[in-house]
Scaffold this active site. Structure first.
Site, PDB file in Angstrom:
ATOM      1  N   LYS A  25       1.108  -1.321  -0.343  1.00 54.39           N
ATOM      2  CA  LYS A  25       0.195   0.302   0.318  1.00 54.39           C
ATOM      3  C   LYS A  25       0.619   1.001  -0.375  1.00 54.39           C
ATOM      4  CE  LYS A  25       1.257   1.719   3.755  1.00 54.39           C
ATOM      5  NZ  LYS A  25       0.997   3.516   4.199  1.00 54.39           N
ATOM      6  N   PRO A 110       9.686  -4.910   0.292  1.00 48.55           N
ATOM      7  CA  PRO A 110      11.134  -4.555   1.654  1.00 48.55           C
ATOM      8  C   PRO A 110      10.462  -3.909   2.559  1.00 48.55           C
ATOM      9  CG  PRO A 110      10.514  -2.164   0.459  1.00 48.55           C
ATOM     10  CD  PRO A 110       9.928  -3.668  -0.174  1.00 48.55           C
ATOM     11  N   LEU A 111      11.382  -4.224   4.305  1.00 50.06           N
ATOM     12  CA  LEU A 111      10.791  -4.324   5.519  1.00 50.06           C
ATOM     13  C   LEU A 111      11.562  -3.140   5.646  1.00 50.06           C
ATOM     14  CD1 LEU A 111      13.223  -6.949   7.176  1.00 50.06           C
ATOM     15  CD2 LEU A 111      10.723  -7.233   6.054  1.00 50.06           C
ATOM     16  N   GLY A 114       7.138   1.990   4.520  1.00 50.43           N
ATOM     17  CA  GLY A 114       6.616   2.481   4.240  1.00 50.43           C
ATOM     18  C   GLY A 114       5.479   2.231   3.200  1.00 50.43           C
ATOM     19  N   ALA A 120       0.136  -6.987   5.279  1.00 45.99           N
ATOM     20  CA  ALA A 120      -0.218  -7.252   4.196  1.00 45.99           C
ATOM     21  C   ALA A 120       0.278  -9.034   4.250  1.00 45.99           C
ATOM     22  CB  ALA A 120       0.547  -7.212   2.874  1.00 45.99           C
ATOM     23  N   ASP A 152      -3.027  -1.472   9.489  1.00 43.54           N
ATOM     24  CA  ASP A 152      -2.944  -1.065   8.311  1.00 43.54           C
ATOM     25  C   ASP A 152      -3.702  -2.155   7.668  1.00 43.54           C
ATOM     26  OD1 ASP A 152      -2.169   1.517   7.988  1.00 43.54           O
ATOM     27  OD2 ASP A 152      -0.112   0.413   7.387  1.00 43.54           O
TER      28      ASP A 152
END
Length: 313
Positions: A25, A110-111, A114, A120, A152
């Site tokens: 996202k 990626p970790l 953002g 997810a 999220d």
């Protein structure tokens, strides 16, 4: 015996592995209010799911085990500190089933970028284990569990474009004209801690060094109803961008390259960063922006949005 693939949970135990793909996202609008008594900030955000995906595969097992490949391999904890494991445990507790599954994560997001990669993966796990165990939960049922895992996570169950309020967990779909927006996504070296970015924003505001808060998302929501990338670009905004750039000053050069050399309609930090996203007119323009920002990024990806959330198949 050949393993069968489940398509959607219907309350029946899946016979074989369940594969769920889930998008990253970005935040088209992220307005950060004052710090609340519970330690969170009041948010008004517009979530947007884009075509960069992680994938969870769930198989029956004698215990709960997580393996992975891709982004973060060797860095990401694979025990109950991981949101994947916690999501499976939360669903099992709610459904009163044994938390037994072999879970494998293929990670492209990626970790600490953002892009809500951990959220997810939690959303994908809820969908995958619901199908694997035949719990028969609706998306609304799963969303209630998702709220306990992270702000999220509920959005990533649904995907598309949505308005998030509260601390971001109260999600309402945004009705807009059917349109695919073209994005360039620049991954940075290293990550940023979300709590640290919020603390930096509080510090900048206390010092009078932060831009004026964005406030309402009305202009952004109106722009989404149009088909004009320039209009949408003018409405994008992120209150956390100043804090992310303060902690990682090299992001300023990435954003500048996208705007000036790439001609992006907008350039902004995604969520708490350090990923930067750029709005393009079309795929060809996206390639031009990607070329401009690639010297300043670890890797650059072209993406479209909105896309659906966690889905079996």
């Amino acid at each position: 015996m050949t393993e069968a693939w489940a398509l959607e949970s219907d309350g029946q135990l899946a016979l074989g592995p369940v594969r769920v793909r889930v998008p990253a996202k970005i935040n088209l609008h992220l307005s950060v209010g004052p710090l609340r008594g519970d330690g969170y900030h009041e948010l008004q955000t517009v979530y947007h799911a884009i075509s960069i995906f992680d994938e969870i595969t769930a198989r029956h097992g004698d215990s709960l085990v997580l393996t992975m490949q891709g982004e973060g391999q060797g860095e990401l904890e694979l025990d109950d500190r991981n949101l994947v494991v916690r999501a499976a445990q939360a669903l099992a507790t709610s459904a009163k089933v044994e938390p037994k599954a072999r879970l494998h994560l293929r990670k492209q997001i990626p970790l600490a970028a953002g892009l809500a990669g951990g959220s997810a993966d939690a959303a994908a796990t809820l969908v995958a284990c619901d199908a694997l165990w035949g719990t028969g939960y609706s998306r609304a049922d799963l969303a209630k569990i998702a709220e306990t895992l992270g702000s999220d996570v509920p959005f990533l169950l649904h995907g598309g474009t949505a308005l998030g309020t509260g601390r971001g967990e109260a999600v309402s779909p945004v009705l807009a004209r059917a349109n695919k927006w073209h994005w360039v996504v620049a991954f940075a070296d290293g990550g940023l801690s979300t709590p640290e970015v919020y603390r930096e924003l509080d510090r900048l505001r206390a010092a009078g060094a932060a831009p004026k808060p964005l406030g309402s998302a009305d202009a952004l929501l109106a722009a989404l109803r149009q088909r004009d990338p320039a209009e949408l670009g003018a409405a994008l905004g992120n209150d956390l961008e100043a804090a992310a750039v303060s902690l990682k000053p090299e992001l300023a050069a990435t954003l500048q390259a996208g705007r000036k050399e790439g001609g992006a309609h907008a350039a902004l930090v995604s969520g708490s960063g350090p990923t930067c996203v750029f709005l393009a007119t079309d795929a060809t323009h996206g390639e031009q922006i990607a070329e401009a920002v690639s010297p300043h990024a670890r890797s650059v990806h072209l993406a479209q949005g909105p896309v659906p959330g966690a889905r079996v198949g």
